[in-house]
Design a protein around this motif. Sequence first.
Motif, PDB file in Angstrom:
ATOM      1  N   THR A   1       0.796  -1.235   0.000  1.00 54.60           N
ATOM      2  CA  THR A   1       0.000   0.000   0.000  1.00 54.60           C
ATOM      3  C   THR A   1       0.827   1.283   0.000  1.00 54.60           C
ATOM      4  O   THR A   1       0.251   2.376  -0.003  1.00 54.60           O
ATOM      5  CB  THR A   1      -0.926   0.038   1.229  1.00 54.60           C
ATOM      6  OG1 THR A   1      -0.123  -0.074   2.419  1.00 54.60           O
ATOM      7  CG2 THR A   1      -1.939  -1.088   1.189  1.00 54.60           C
TER       8      THR A   1
ATOM      9  N   SER B   1       4.580   7.591  -1.381  1.00 60.87           N
ATOM     10  CA  SER B   1       3.288   7.646  -2.049  1.00 60.87           C
ATOM     11  C   SER B   1       2.484   6.413  -1.693  1.00 60.87           C
ATOM     12  O   SER B   1       3.025   5.309  -1.603  1.00 60.87           O
ATOM     13  CB  SER B   1       3.461   7.720  -3.569  1.00 60.87           C
ATOM     14  OG  SER B   1       2.192   7.722  -4.211  1.00 60.87           O
ATOM     15  N   SER B   2       1.200   6.604  -1.506  1.00 58.96           N
ATOM     16  CA  SER B   2       0.284   5.488  -1.280  1.00 58.96           C
ATOM     17  C   SER B   2      -0.891   5.550  -2.252  1.00 58.96           C
ATOM     18  O   SER B   2      -1.901   4.885  -2.047  1.00 58.96           O
ATOM     19  CB  SER B   2      -0.218   5.487   0.164  1.00 58.96           C
ATOM     20  OG  SER B   2      -0.871   6.709   0.458  1.00 58.96           O
ATOM     21  N   GLU B   3      -0.749   6.354  -3.298  1.00 59.10           N
ATOM     22  CA  GLU B   3      -1.816   6.501  -4.285  1.00 59.10           C
ATOM     23  C   GLU B   3      -1.241   6.288  -5.676  1.00 59.10           C
ATOM     24  O   GLU B   3      -0.289   6.961  -6.070  1.00 59.10           O
ATOM     25  CB  GLU B   3      -2.446   7.889  -4.184  1.00 59.10           C
ATOM     26  CG  GLU B   3      -3.127   8.155  -2.851  1.00 59.10           C
ATOM     27  CD  GLU B   3      -3.734   9.549  -2.784  1.00 59.10           C
ATOM     28  OE1 GLU B   3      -3.575  10.307  -3.764  1.00 59.10           O
ATOM     29  OE2 GLU B   3      -4.355   9.866  -1.771  1.00 59.10           O
ATOM     30  N   TRP B   4      -1.821   5.352  -6.404  1.00 55.84           N
ATOM     31  CA  TRP B   4      -1.453   5.125  -7.790  1.00 55.84           C
ATOM     32  C   TRP B   4      -2.585   4.368  -8.468  1.00 55.84           C
ATOM     33  O   TRP B   4      -3.519   3.918  -7.819  1.00 55.84           O
ATOM     34  CB  TRP B   4      -0.132   4.360  -7.895  1.00 55.84           C
ATOM     35  CG  TRP B   4      -0.085   3.068  -7.141  1.00 55.84           C
ATOM     36  CD1 TRP B   4      -0.644   1.876  -7.493  1.00 55.84           C
ATOM     37  CD2 TRP B   4       0.576   2.824  -5.890  1.00 55.84           C
ATOM     38  NE1 TRP B   4      -0.395   0.911  -6.558  1.00 55.84           N
ATOM     39  CE2 TRP B   4       0.358   1.459  -5.553  1.00 55.84           C
ATOM     40  CE3 TRP B   4       1.325   3.613  -5.013  1.00 55.84           C
ATOM     41  CZ2 TRP B   4       0.874   0.880  -4.397  1.00 55.84           C
ATOM     42  CZ3 TRP B   4       1.835   3.046  -3.861  1.00 55.84           C
ATOM     43  CH2 TRP B   4       1.598   1.698  -3.563  1.00 55.84           C
ATOM     44  N   TYR B   5      -2.500   4.247  -9.790  1.00 53.86           N
ATOM     45  CA  TYR B   5      -3.540   3.550 -10.532  1.00 53.86           C
ATOM     46  C   TYR B   5      -2.963   3.119 -11.873  1.00 53.86           C
ATOM     47  O   TYR B   5      -1.874   3.526 -12.270  1.00 53.86           O
ATOM     48  CB  TYR B   5      -4.748   4.466 -10.780  1.00 53.86           C
ATOM     49  CG  TYR B   5      -4.520   5.457 -11.892  1.00 53.86           C
ATOM     50  CD1 TYR B   5      -4.909   5.166 -13.203  1.00 53.86           C
ATOM     51  CD2 TYR B   5      -3.873   6.669 -11.650  1.00 53.86           C
ATOM     52  CE1 TYR B   5      -4.674   6.067 -14.237  1.00 53.86           C
ATOM     53  CE2 TYR B   5      -3.640   7.569 -12.671  1.00 53.86           C
ATOM     54  CZ  TYR B   5      -4.036   7.261 -13.965  1.00 53.86           C
ATOM     55  OH  TYR B   5      -3.787   8.141 -14.982  1.00 53.86           O
TER      56      TYR B   5
ATOM     57  N   TYR C   1      -6.954  -1.059  -7.306  1.00 52.60           N
ATOM     58  CA  TYR C   1      -5.783  -0.753  -6.482  1.00 52.60           C
ATOM     59  C   TYR C   1      -5.400  -2.008  -5.685  1.00 52.60           C
ATOM     60  O   TYR C   1      -6.290  -2.711  -5.220  1.00 52.60           O
ATOM     61  CB  TYR C   1      -6.117   0.396  -5.527  1.00 52.60           C
ATOM     62  CG  TYR C   1      -5.012   0.814  -4.599  1.00 52.60           C
ATOM     63  CD1 TYR C   1      -4.071   1.737  -5.013  1.00 52.60           C
ATOM     64  CD2 TYR C   1      -4.912   0.275  -3.319  1.00 52.60           C
ATOM     65  CE1 TYR C   1      -3.054   2.133  -4.159  1.00 52.60           C
ATOM     66  CE2 TYR C   1      -3.896   0.668  -2.464  1.00 52.60           C
ATOM     67  CZ  TYR C   1      -2.969   1.598  -2.898  1.00 52.60           C
ATOM     68  OH  TYR C   1      -1.954   1.983  -2.052  1.00 52.60           O
TER      69      TYR C   1
END
Length: 265
Positions: free
Chosen positions: A182, A196-200, A212
Amino acid sequence: MRSENNIKLTADNGWKLVWSEEFDGPEIDLSKWDYDIDGHGWGNNELQYYTNEKKNAYIEDGKLIIKALKEEYEGSPYTSAKLVTRGKLDWTYGRFEIRAKLPYGQGIWPAFWMMPTDLEIDGDWPSCGEIDIMELCGHEPNKVHGTLHMGNPHYYKGGDFTLENGAFADDFHTFTLDWTPTEMRWYIDGEIYYKSSEWYTREVEASENQPYPAPFNKPFYLMLNLAVGGNWPGYPDEETVFPQTLEVDYIRIYQPEDGNYDAHE
């Protein structure tokens, strides 16, 4: 040769050493590494031709040396080397720690990075994902970058770190990536500089996003290379010195023994 007493078996987050390359043999270990061999720009309009010749990649005094030379070879004005673990070793999650001394100069572009083993899962680049542990553009010899590439259309995010004094060519530094299910975290000499903990991602531009944490939830292999020129770093000029060398002291990979990443973040 390093003894086990000289090798850090436990990372500062409690993860245990699962694999290491200390470069203590007389030659590059082909049970771990392969060479990418070719020129033609590699999609970035680079100028070097990657070879498997000892003049471009060899072991010396317990270190891997990747050397970029100014010489005509197969239609390219420079030679260098790119080592990969593709088809031999890959990993999903962990701490990836590399101690190295970097080259410098306009148009010089060393990188430690990772690509997915199976391009069928999320499609080809960029939707497959790319993890850049460390990159340096030689005209900024005191700055390194850590980046994630993904998406369709191409999307990237990352951070950078600038030394207060000197350049990364002056001494060895430790470049670290913590990759968990995560979160991604980048460090220089133990100091975190980006996370970073946000991607797609999505395989085709018209499709829905993949669930995710795709695309960074599958095996990736490791790459080390020293490029000359390219769209991002620019191209050598009359002040660029050759040869340039990338020196790698070791690579160490850690993972939690119990597989519980949350307990050790």
